[in-house]
Design a protein around this motif. Structure first.
Motif, PDB file in Angstrom:
ATOM      1  N   PHE B  54     -73.437  31.138  65.734  1.00  0.00           N
ATOM      2  CA  PHE B  54     -72.264  30.649  66.463  1.00  0.00           C
ATOM      3  C   PHE B  54     -72.317  29.114  66.581  1.00  0.00           C
ATOM      4  N   GLY B  55     -73.519  28.613  66.805  1.00  0.00           N
ATOM      5  CA  GLY B  55     -73.665  27.171  66.916  1.00  0.00           C
ATOM      6  C   GLY B  55     -73.280  26.466  65.628  1.00  0.00           C
ATOM      7  N   ALA B  56     -73.652  27.068  64.502  1.00  0.00           N
ATOM      8  CA  ALA B  56     -73.332  26.455  63.211  1.00  0.00           C
ATOM      9  C   ALA B  56     -71.843  26.583  62.888  1.00  0.00           C
ATOM     10  N   ASP B  57     -71.282  27.773  63.189  1.00  0.00           N
ATOM     11  CA  ASP B  57     -69.882  28.013  62.805  1.00  0.00           C
ATOM     12  C   ASP B  57     -68.879  27.415  63.793  1.00  0.00           C
ATOM     13  N   PHE B  58     -69.220  27.456  65.110  1.00  0.00           N
ATOM     14  CA  PHE B  58     -68.222  27.082  66.121  1.00  0.00           C
ATOM     15  C   PHE B  58     -68.670  25.937  67.032  1.00  0.00           C
TER      16      PHE B  58
END
Lengths: 293, 360
Positions: B54-58
């Motif tokens: 999630f950190g990488a995508d959003f």
């Protein structure tokens, strides 16, 4: 097509279409023969106070139509005649009667002298209308004649009774006549209606009469007499933009506040501007020249 | 592993994971639940992988410190957007007098198109959303300036159609970039357009639509129920924005008419109209709060309670400010607040009991 790309094309399409509609509408307004064309001077074109000299944040230049209307009093007094053409704030002309108001769909059934009549009439919201503007026509001429008569009468009284009050009144009447002859706007609102074709049929001279859009509403004047008249609230658009190529024509013209006009500061520069009104009755400055007169 | 539809959904999931981890630790300490080391390792690894993805995508907030910084970034983004938008207006006003008409038109249209395209490009690369928000606000400001200035340049009569165009671009930015601020801007434009049309259909000049606040009730009702007909799976935060905007419009209108009966369409005297709207406000505030509690719509409860209190206090002021000694007046206000707190506490208890399946 990805979602982002789809939304991008939709958004760009909306912006492009909106601009196309706006520009094509403006082009259509200016296409063909103008609906009317008036030759105005700076007596009828007023530079608002909020312009380059007054506001450095906006380098655009616009002018307003300085238009007048005959006073709403049924019997004009000396004060009314002096006011006409001095500040042109009159917006409830004497000819805007109940019959004309009824044509716009206003509710006029309550007697003006009844309780609550003022609120009843003043609550009604303004409605769109077509306004007929007359340039240097019979209305201006009749008011000019009244000023001349007033000045002549004041001179006669001063000659017969040369006291300081009479002499002062005569001097004031002469100054006001001179001002009205040389400085005051010659543009008068003379009629309103909801049908453009009908108005143009009644005022066919397109060089003297321009029909513009505005808004009107009823007002109670003289409640003791039970008079309801119409008020011309404003014309649309309120200002006319001056394109870059015509800015030189407005050099040296001061913002014409009422104080400036009353004091006769910044005398008219004898320039004549051609204001055309298009198919949508939207105006533009079509040209200008130095008035040889 | 299902991918969240939006940054909001991913952040919600991450927050729930953190809460779960804290509660699990407490349960283990209290001896209520003991996972085997293999189970615990599997759960921890799964959660760590989720949060990392999630950190990488959003670009979500992974901990409390990040959350606090994000709040600051949101404020900075909003202020920056407002400042840049104002700058756009003033820059154009500063120089447009020295440009020819074709140049003015080209710059206006080009700026609107260019900033919109730039916004979408930034959105494709900005997982946090803050820079997208800033760029979108500037793009919207450029488009508003575009049509406004074209109207001035060509002396076009004011028209409400521009509101529709602005609303369309605002909605595209809102749904394309998941921006609630743009959604509110779009709703504001739609509200204004609807009210203007209602006014002009009744024969009145459209610019005067704000002199009859009741025009706002119809678009408010439409906005409140709109989420039922629009799929917001990808934008789970949007339905709350619709409801919040609708309720604010409706209650502010009621507040205005409760003190300005002259602005109503109703053919009654001013006092009757104002009294009717005041009672409608009380009943409406209570109903909306009840609805919010039943449906779990927090924004309804917040708005309903807030306006109920505002109307109650304004009535108390109207009844007793002149006739009561000031100390007594403020005592009554304070006691009223205590009564409201007691009522809300009772309501909260009964909601908690009904959620747990216990008769209240």
């Amino acid at each position: 097509m990805t979602r982002i790309r789809r939304f991008t094309w939709i958004g760009l399409g909306v912006i492009a279409v909106a601009n196309a509609i706006a520009l094509s509408g403006a082009a259509w307004n200016r296409s063909g023969e103008p609906e009317s064309t008036l030759a105005l001077t700076d007596r009828e074109l007023r530079i608002p106070d909020s312009n380059p000299d007054a506001n450095r944040e906006n380098t655009g230049l616009s002018v307003r139509l300085e238009w007048c209307a005959q006073p709403s009093r049924l019997r004009p007094t000396d004060d009314d005649l002096r006011e006409v053409g001095v500040n042109c704030y009159e917006r409830v002309p004497r000819w805007f009667d109940r019959e004309r108001l009824a044509a716009f769909g206003f509710h006029l059934d309550l007697a003006p002298t009844a309780t609550g009549a003022a609120e009843y009439y003043n609550r009604q919201l303004p409605r769109p209308a077509f306004v007929v503007l007359e340039l240097a026509g019979p209305t201006y001429q009749s008011i000019l004649d009244e000023h001349r008569a007033l000045s002549a009468t004041a001179d006669s009284v001063a000659a017969a009774h040369p006291d300081s009050l009479s002499r002062r009144r005569a001097k004031t009447a002469r100054e006001r006549l001179a001002w009205f002859e040389g400085q005051a706007s010659r543009l008068f609102a003379v009629d309103v209606g909801s049908d453009l074709g009908d108005l143009r049929a009644r005022y066919p001279d397109r060089a003297m009469y321009a029909i513009v859009r505005g808004t009107v509403r009823p007002r109670i004047m003289f409640p003791e007499n039970g008079i309801v008249l119409g008020e011309i609230r404003e014309l649309e658009p309120a200002q006319i933009q001056v394109p870059k190529e015509f800015r030189v024509a407005f050099e040296g013209l001061l913002p014409r506040s009422s104080y400036v006009r009353q004091k006769g500061i910044g005398r008219a520069q004898n320039r004549e501007f051609t204001i055309a009104f298009g198919k949508r009755l939207e105006p533009w400055i079509a040209g200008w020249r130095k008035n040889p007169d | 592993m299902t991918t969240p539809a939006s940054r909001t959904a991913a952040q919600e999931r991450a927050d729930e994971i953190h809460v779960f981890q804290r509660e699990l630790a407490r349960l283990e300490t209290e001896g209520a639940l003991l996972l085997s080391p293999e189970q615990r390792a599997a759960v921890d690894a799964h959660h760590a992988a989720l949060i990392a993805r999630f950190g990488a995508d959003f670009d979500i907030d992974r901990d409390m410190g990040s959350k606090q910084l994000s709040a600051g970034m949101r404020v900075a983004s909003l202020l920056g957007a407002m400042a840049l938008s104002a700058s756009v207006f003033f820059v154009f006003y500063q120089f447009w007098g020295s440009l020819t008409t074709p140049a003015q038109v080209a710059i206006l249209a080009g700026a609107a198109l260019g900033t919109f395209a730039l916004t979408m490009w930034i959105h494709s690369r900005d997982s946090s959303g803050y820079f997208t928000n800033l760029a979108a606000t500037v793009a919207f400001a450029c488009f508003v300036l575009d049509l406004s200035m074209l109207g001035q340049i060509f002396n076009v009569r004011p028209t409400d159609a521009a509101l529709l165009a602005w609303a369309a671009v605002a909605f595209v930015l809102a749904y394309g970039c998941d921006l609630r601020v743009m959604l509110m801007a779009g709703l504001a434009c739609v509200f204004a357009f609807t009210c203007a049309r209602l006014a002009s259909w009744s024969g009145v000049h459209w610019v005067s639509f704000n002199e009859r606040p009741e025009n706002f009730f119809l678009p408010a009702a439409a906005a409140f129920f709109a989420p039922r007909f629009i799929d917001h799976t990808r934008r789970p935060a949007f339905p709350a924005v619709y409801r919040l905007f609708a309720l604010l419009a409706a209650f502010l209108t009621t507040l205005i008419l409760a003190h300005w009966g002259r602005g109503s369409y109703l053919p009654f005297d001013r006092e009757t109209i104002e009294s009717a709207y005041q009672w409608a406000a009380f009943v409406g505030g209570a109903l909306v709060s009840w609805l919010g509690i039943r449906r779990g719509w927090r924004e309804c409860v917040d708005v309903g309670v807030t306006f109920f209190v505002i109307f109650l206090y304004s009535k108390i002021f109207e009844w007793w400010w002149e006739s009561m000694p000031k100390y007594l007046f403020f005592l009554v206000l304070g006691l009223t607040a205590v009564v409201i707190l007691l009522v809300l506490r009772r309501l909260r208890r009964s909601v908690a009991l009904s959620s747990a399946g216990v008769p209240s």
